[in-house]
Design a protein around this motif. Structure first.
Motif, PDB file in Angstrom:
ATOM      1  N   LEU A   1     -32.965  -3.935 -14.572  1.00  0.00           N
ATOM      2  CA  LEU A   1     -31.814  -3.617 -15.408  1.00  0.00           C
ATOM      3  C   LEU A   1     -31.191  -2.266 -15.061  1.00  0.00           C
ATOM      4  CD1 LEU A   1     -33.050  -4.902 -18.891  1.00  0.00           C
ATOM      5  CD2 LEU A   1     -31.470  -6.013 -17.301  1.00  0.00           C
ATOM      6  N   ARG A   2     -31.974  -1.371 -14.452  1.00  0.00           N
ATOM      7  CA  ARG A   2     -31.443  -0.059 -14.085  1.00  0.00           C
ATOM      8  C   ARG A   2     -30.871  -0.047 -12.666  1.00  0.00           C
ATOM      9  NH1 ARG A   2     -33.503   4.695 -15.907  1.00  0.00           N
ATOM     10  NH2 ARG A   2     -32.281   5.594 -14.201  1.00  0.00           N
ATOM     11  N   PHE A   3     -31.623  -0.591 -11.703  1.00  0.00           N
ATOM     12  CA  PHE A   3     -31.229  -0.437 -10.296  1.00  0.00           C
ATOM     13  C   PHE A   3     -30.635  -1.709  -9.725  1.00  0.00           C
ATOM     14  CE2 PHE A   3     -31.495  -0.257  -5.767  1.00  0.00           C
ATOM     15  CZ  PHE A   3     -31.376   1.083  -5.439  1.00  0.00           C
ATOM     16  N   ARG A   4     -31.331  -2.811  -9.867  1.00  0.00           N
ATOM     17  CA  ARG A   4     -30.901  -4.019  -9.176  1.00  0.00           C
ATOM     18  C   ARG A   4     -29.560  -4.523  -9.696  1.00  0.00           C
ATOM     19  NH1 ARG A   4     -35.450  -6.198  -6.687  1.00  0.00           N
ATOM     20  NH2 ARG A   4     -34.053  -7.613  -5.576  1.00  0.00           N
ATOM     21  N   VAL A   5     -29.297  -4.310 -10.985  1.00  0.00           N
ATOM     22  CA  VAL A   5     -28.037  -4.747 -11.576  1.00  0.00           C
ATOM     23  C   VAL A   5     -26.861  -3.999 -10.973  1.00  0.00           C
ATOM     24  CG1 VAL A   5     -26.703  -4.490 -13.703  1.00  0.00           C
ATOM     25  CG2 VAL A   5     -28.859  -5.740 -13.736  1.00  0.00           C
TER      26      VAL A   5
END
Length: 455
Positions: A353-357
């Motif tokens: 939810l922090r990086f991959r999104v």
């Protein structure tokens, strides 16, 4: 000297850059290519006075069809030159950047296409030079032998060198003054036939188009690896990069620009534009609510990280201690994710939810003031020369950005209110490359004049 101003490029995907955007109630029901959608988006970007409109090209992106595929939107976009030629016909100022992968083309063909696009658009072409090498893409082209990271960049180096030589194979004014009375369409001395023989490519003859309006299309590159940074410092004129914090962005900015002097280049000859994943609304809470709607739609059923399938690990547990094994592609992004997860003790769910999104890009979620403050800070404190805007949800996200954020940046004097140039090089403040053949003749004439004066 004019005040430094932001560079703004927009990179759109059919539904948006958020992996769950296609599931949002506002999304189009179809994944088919839609020319009208792209033309509207390009006109909107030009109306907002953006520097450039970027088309990615994920060749072979569909990969292998297996029972667990089909859960992610792939967009199936148009081929970049076809689409940008159509966009050129309905716009007049915005730069048009096409992605070309140097593993699956020949320089002669690419030089010809970019020269065509530059003439069609009146000097607005840019080339995003890509050298990524995915196995499923290679299979589309019948390529069996893998290419190392170093080989791919060496090939890209030679690819660009030959392309430049082909663009320079005609003088700028070679076809401007046909001698109708004398029956001479052009002077043979205006052509400079190549006999190029490199490690990867060979080419003899002349490009069958005049030299591009800009001399050369603007060269764009993306890459966080050591080799990618060196390539950017040596050849690129605009670089796409990713950073999740200002210190990381500042370090990249200083590192890449600090390498340029050894190649005889000034720092302002390269524009550093980190990705900006932005959700803007009238208030911070409204923007957070909009982003929350997308986050709630994320699919965690298939979780891959660095070449490992982590679907069997607990989502609310820590990232396992795994070595990178997905080949040479994406090493920089992998390292960013790893450092973020370790630094902030993120669970797998939190990391997604922090990086991959946001794919490692800066996230700016909030009111107009909140977003503009972040952009201004990164710009003023030398973390960026501008931004590659990657809206999570389309078309709403880009419409909101142009309606709310752009006027605020203009009010602050950070961004143009009107175009001052008609070419992409003009927008970016980049000099037009001199033709080395013409330059040589000019130097010879200057030496002759100096000798005459001395005599």
């Amino acid at each position: 000297m004019p005040a430094r101003q932001l560079v703004l490029n927009v990179f759109l995907q059919r539904h948006g850059h958020h992996p769950a955007a296609w599931r949002h109630p506002s999304a189009s029901a179809s994944g088919r290519p839609d020319l009208a959608w792209w033309l509207r988006a390009a006109r909107l970007a030009e109306a907002a006075r953006f520097d450039s409109f970027f088309i990615a090209d994920f060749i072979g992106r569909s990969g292998d069809v297996t029972p667990d595929t089909g859960r992610a939107a792939i967009g199936l976009p148009f081929e970049p030159f076809t689409l940008l030629s159509a966009i050129a016909a309905v716009t007049s100022h915005i730069g048009l950047i096409a992605t070309v992968n140097t593993n699956y083309e020949h320089p002669y063909h690419v030089a010809r296409k970019f020269s065509s696009l530059d003439h069609l658009s009146g000097g607005r072409a840019g080339w995003n030079v890509v050298s990524s090498f995915a196995e499923h893409t290679a299979r589309n082209f019948g390529i069996d032998a893998p290419r190392s990271h170093a080989q791919r960049y060496a090939r890209a180096d030679e690819f660009v060198a030959l392309s430049k030589a082909l663009w320079d194979s005609w003088d700028d004014a070679a076809f401007d003054r046909p001698d109708r009375a004398g029956g001479q369409f052009y002077q043979p001395a205006a052509g400079h036939a190549l006999d190029f023989r490199g490690e990867y490519f060979a080419s003899q003859g002349l490009l069958d188009l005049p030299r591009p309006v800009q001399g050369h299309p603007v060269l764009v590159q993306a890459g966080n690896s050591e080799t990618g940074r060196e390539f950017a410092a040596r050849l690129a004129e605009m670089v796409y990069c990713s950073a999740t914090s200002l210190p990381v962005a500042q370090a990249y900015y200083a590192d890449v620009k600090g390498r340029m002097a050894k190649y005889g280049r000034a720092k302002d000859q390269l524009k550093v534009t980190p990705g900006l994943s932005v959700v803007v609304a009238e208030s911070d809470q409204e923007a957070q609510d909009q982003f929350g709607e997308l986050q709630a739609l994320v699919d965690f059923s298939k979780l891959e990280f660095g070449g490992f399938d982590l679907s069997g690990y607990p989502l609310d547990g820590p990232l396992p201690d795994l070595p990178y094994q997905a080949g040479d592609n994406g090493k920089g992004r992998f390292q960013q994710q790893l450092e973020l997860a370790r630094r902030e003790h993120l669970t797998l769910r939190q990391l997604v939810l922090r990086f991959r999104v946001a794919r490692g890009h800066l996230q700016a979620i909030g009111s107009v003031r909140t977003v503009a403050d972040v952009m201004e800070q990164w710009f003023v404190e030398r973390g960026a020369d501008g931004f590659n805007v990657v809206p999570p949800l389309l078309p709403q996200g880009f419409e909101d950005f142009t309606r709310l954020v752009v006027p605020e940046l203009q009010r602050r004097g950070l961004f143009r209110t009107e175009y001052a140039a008609s070419t992409l090089r003009g927008h970016l403040g980049l000099a037009r490359p001199a033709n080395p053949h013409t330059l040589g003749r000019g130097r010879a004439r200057a030496r002759a004049r100096a000798r005459a004066r001395a005599a």
